[in-house]
Design a protein around this motif. Structure first.
Motif, short mmCIF file in Angstrom:
data_model
loop_
_atom_site.label_atom_id
_atom_site.label_comp_id
_atom_site.label_asym_id
_atom_site.label_seq_id
_atom_site.Cartn_x
_atom_site.Cartn_y
_atom_site.Cartn_z
N MET A 3 -37.68 -4.78 49.07
CA MET A 3 -37.92 -3.86 50.19
C MET A 3 -37.03 -2.63 50.03
N LEU A 4 -37.61 -1.47 50.27
CA LEU A 4 -36.86 -0.23 50.19
C LEU A 4 -36.15 0.01 51.52
N ASN A 5 -34.97 0.63 51.43
CA ASN A 5 -34.30 0.98 52.67
C ASN A 5 -34.88 2.30 53.20
N PRO A 6 -34.59 2.68 54.43
CA PRO A 6 -35.22 3.87 55.02
C PRO A 6 -34.93 5.17 54.27
#
Length: 86
Positions: A3-6
């Motif tokens: 998952m990518l961070n914001p």
């Protein structure tokens, strides 16, 4: 699946296409490149100025209230009014 961070999402989906477009415009349409830079500069300037004003207003806690002058003290400091009739 990672998952990518914001921040990565913002950079990958918002900033990178803008940079790619400006890189293309720099080679092909130089005036459009300059105008794109100007628009980005104006938008960023407005955003940061609004953030700065909000931050400045939030740090002001003790705002002195406007005091009404005491009319008796003003009268004493001015002295009695004297009218001369010649």
């Amino acid at each position: 699946m990672v998952m990518l961070n914001p921040i990565e999402i913002f950079c990958f989906y918002v900033v990178q296409p803008i940079i790619d477009l400006l890189g293309y415009l720099m080679d092909v349409h130089y005036l459009a490149f300059l105008s794109g830079l100007a628009v980005i500069g104006i938008i960023l300037g407005l955003i940061f100025s609004i953030i700065s004003v909000i931050w400045y207003k939030s740090t002001l806690k003790d705002v002195p209230k406007e005091q009404t002058p005491n009319l008796e003290l003003v009268h004493i400091q001015e002295g009695p009014s004297k009218k001369k009739d010649d």
